[in-house]
Write an enzyme that holds these catalytic residues in place. Structure first.
Site, short mmCIF file in Angstrom:
data_model
loop_
_atom_site.label_atom_id
_atom_site.label_comp_id
_atom_site.label_asym_id
_atom_site.label_seq_id
_atom_site.Cartn_x
_atom_site.Cartn_y
_atom_site.Cartn_z
N GLY A 19 0.81 -1.23 0.00
CA GLY A 19 0.00 0.00 0.00
C GLY A 19 0.83 1.27 0.00
N GLY A 57 2.54 3.71 1.57
CA GLY A 57 3.09 3.92 2.91
C GLY A 57 3.50 5.36 3.14
N GLY A 85 6.59 7.43 6.77
CA GLY A 85 5.76 8.09 5.77
C GLY A 85 6.40 9.34 5.18
NE ARG A 112 4.30 9.53 -6.70
CZ ARG A 112 4.70 8.26 -6.55
NH1 ARG A 112 5.90 7.87 -7.02
NH2 ARG A 112 3.93 7.37 -5.97
NE ARG A 129 1.17 2.38 -6.77
CZ ARG A 129 2.37 2.94 -6.63
NH1 ARG A 129 3.44 2.18 -6.60
NH2 ARG A 129 2.48 4.24 -6.49
CG ASP A 170 5.43 -2.91 -4.66
OD1 ASP A 170 6.12 -3.85 -5.08
OD2 ASP A 170 5.89 -2.04 -3.91
CG ASN A 171 7.75 -0.03 -6.97
OD1 ASN A 171 6.90 0.53 -6.29
ND2 ASN A 171 8.95 -0.35 -6.49
CG ASP A 186 6.46 3.97 -6.74
OD1 ASP A 186 5.80 5.02 -6.85
OD2 ASP A 186 6.14 3.06 -5.95
#
Ligand code: AMP
Ligand code: MG
Length: 517
Positions: free
Chosen positions: A101, A103, A136, A193, A200, A272-273, A282
């Site tokens: 997730g 983060g 974070g 961003r 993803r 996840d990227n 990312d």
């Protein structure tokens, strides 16, 4: 207030977590958790992308305003925003890692544009339910690297998430940059961003891993409707899902061809990227090939296995697509068409890679044998890939090989045996160009459209970081300006096109980067 109108389809149409706030937890039956950015003490704008601001309808005055600073530092939430962190999982370095997730990313909301929409997202704006044991936050060095490279990629014509602003928070963030027990405070920063979607492969994997098949179907349909609208005309859900998967394979193949063209190494191609839109996403310990070495990776965390080395990126992309295929199998039932799409990925990639290499050489028709010989020569002695292709464009005669000297880290290699190989290759190459009717100027034009002169070299990023950490952003400003036209030679800009100096060969941040950011 900034003139931004939000229309939050993601949070309006999809189920969210019942709990809000950053308490760490495993989330079920939801795709996001609402969480507010953490305010910061003394934000300062280091740079704003005028190109992206314009797309968003923001003027120069808007970019300079106090509202802009406070909003994109995370101190102020605009009416219409709906801050939330995305829930996804992923395979990290080949192993299923479960829930990951956002983060340290918080989606603010989707801005409606005349064509499509852009989700704005703060990176480094504080804890979320997915921060696990971390804070974070993000530091200036990694934020500047992400900021510059996102916009550079865009101007290179490569699909990418964008970056609107780079803001220092006025707060210190402690990081152990080299993971060697030397933790130290660094300036904190937040990047805003933007992308049509930050979804993803890992979003689909998470739903599949939790066995939430119904939600997987609903989510896939949502993504198709909002991000791949052309496919909504396919009425049958199974057929639509398959067409969509093929499209994701296609876009990913094209993205890999682009990365290989410019010498970009992502560094952490975990699932996840991997953007579902086929964008570069990312920017962490990424790097740019300096001397051409297919085995190179900038990521020290991956130094042993080199899973994410330059030459392996297309194969890893295919492996990642296979994980996505596994995730959506319940929607398709039959693995066969998914396997077919994965094999098609290889065909598309190879065909487009050959065409791209032909263009890099100013040829119209691919000549695999010439390409193979050139890549071998480039690896034989340290050769700066970016400079080499630009210098090649200037050569009209085989005997002009001395013109390639500036691309070599040891130019004396051009005497002796190596020179023979190069001369022979140049003879064959130039006669092939002639055979294809590519005259000197046509060839040069095609080459210089495909071979950038200015790329965000690793050591140049470090120099910009060193200055910015001292409060001097003039180098960053100049560089960002230049990177807007990466294929055109610009005045007094030699230092931004120069090959890596010796001091940068082993300096941390230049050729070695860790995931610590
Ligand atoms: P990456 O591979 O860098 O994209 O990150 C892997 C996971 O770690 C993602 O879920 C990130 O959100 C999370 N992560 C990385 N750095 C931090 C941080 N400083 N605080 C919280 N989460 C983080
Ligand atoms: Mg990530």
């Amino acid at each position: 207030m900034l003139p931004l109108a939000f229309n939050n389809q993601f949070t309006a149409c999809l189920p969210g977590d019942a709990e809000t706030g950053p308490r760490r937890r495993l989330v079920k039956d939801a795709l996001f958790s609402r969480v507010q950015p953490t305010p910061v003490r003394a934000p300062k704008l280091l740079h704003a992308s005028r190109a992206l601001a314009q797309t968003l309808g923001l003027s120069e005055a808007d970019c300079q305003s106090e509202d802009f600073l406070q909003i994109f530092a995370g101190n102020q939430v605009m009416p219409g925003m709906d801050p939330h962190a995305g829930c996804y999982g992923g395979h990290q370095f080949g192993n299923w890692a479960g829930q990951l997730g956002d983060g340290r990313a918080i989606n603010l909301g989707e801005v409606e544009l005349s064509q499509g929409h852009l989700m704005l997202q703060l990176k480094g704006a504080g804890e979320t339910p997915y921060s696990r044991t971390a804070d974070g936050l993000a530091v200036l060095r990694s934020s500047l690297r992400e900021y510059v490279c996102s916009e550079a990629m865009f101007h290179l014509g490569i699909p990418t998430t964008r970056a609107l602003s780079l803001i220092v928070t006025g707060e210190a963030v402690v990081r152990d940059m080299l993971y060697d027990g030397n933790a130290a405070p660094e300036p904190g920063a937040v990047v805003c961003r933007a992308s049509s979607s930050f979804v993803r492969f890992g979003h689909f994997q998470m739903l599949a891993a939790r066995g939430e098949e119904h939600l997987l179907g609903q989510f896939t349909d949502f993504i198709i409707r909002t991000e791949f609208p052309a496919l909504t005309s396919i009425a049958d859900q199974r057929e639509r899902t398959l067409a969509w998967f093929s499209e994701v394979c296609d876009r990913t193949a094209k993205l890999m061809v682009h990365w290989m063209r410019v010498g970009f190494v992502h560094g952490v191609m975990n699932t996840d990227n991997m953007s579902i839109l086929g964008e570069t996403i990312d920017y962490g310990p990424y790097g740019w090939l300096e001397n051409f070495d297919p085995a190179w990776t900038p990521n020290t965390t991956d130094a042993g296995q080199r899973r994410y080395r330059y030459g392996q990126q297309p194969a890893v992309a295919q492996w990642n697509l296979m994980q996505l295929a596994n995730a959506i199998l319940p929607l398709v039932q039959d693995p066969k068409p998914l396997e077919d799409a994965l094999s098609h990925f290889v065909t598309v990639y190879e065909q487009q890679w050959q065409q791209m290499m032909a263009s890099k050489l100013g040829l119209l028709v691919p000549r695999p044998e010439l390409v193979e010989r050139l890549l071998k020569l480039m690896a034989e002695t340290e050769t700066d890939m970016t400079i080499l292709y630009r210098k090649l464009a200037d050569i009209d005669q085989p005997h002009e090989l001395a013109a390639l000297g500036p691309a070599l880290y040891q130019p004396e290699a051009l005497e002796g045996e190596f020179a023979e190989g190069v001369s022979k290759w140049l003879r064959d190459y130039l006669s092939e160009a002639e055979h294809q009717g590519q005259g000197a100027s046509q060839r040069k034009q095609l080459m210089n459209r495909n071979n950038p002169l200015y790329v965000p070299r690793n050591y140049l990023a470090q120099l910009a970081i060193d200055d910015a950490e001292q409060g001097d952003c003039s180098r960053l400003q100049r560089w960002m300006q230049l990177l807007q036209s990466p294929y055109e030679e610009q005045e007094d800009a030699e230092e931004f096109a120069a090959k890596r100096p010796e001091w940068a060969r082993h300096r941390a941040g230049c050729s070695m980067l860790s995931c610590s950011s």
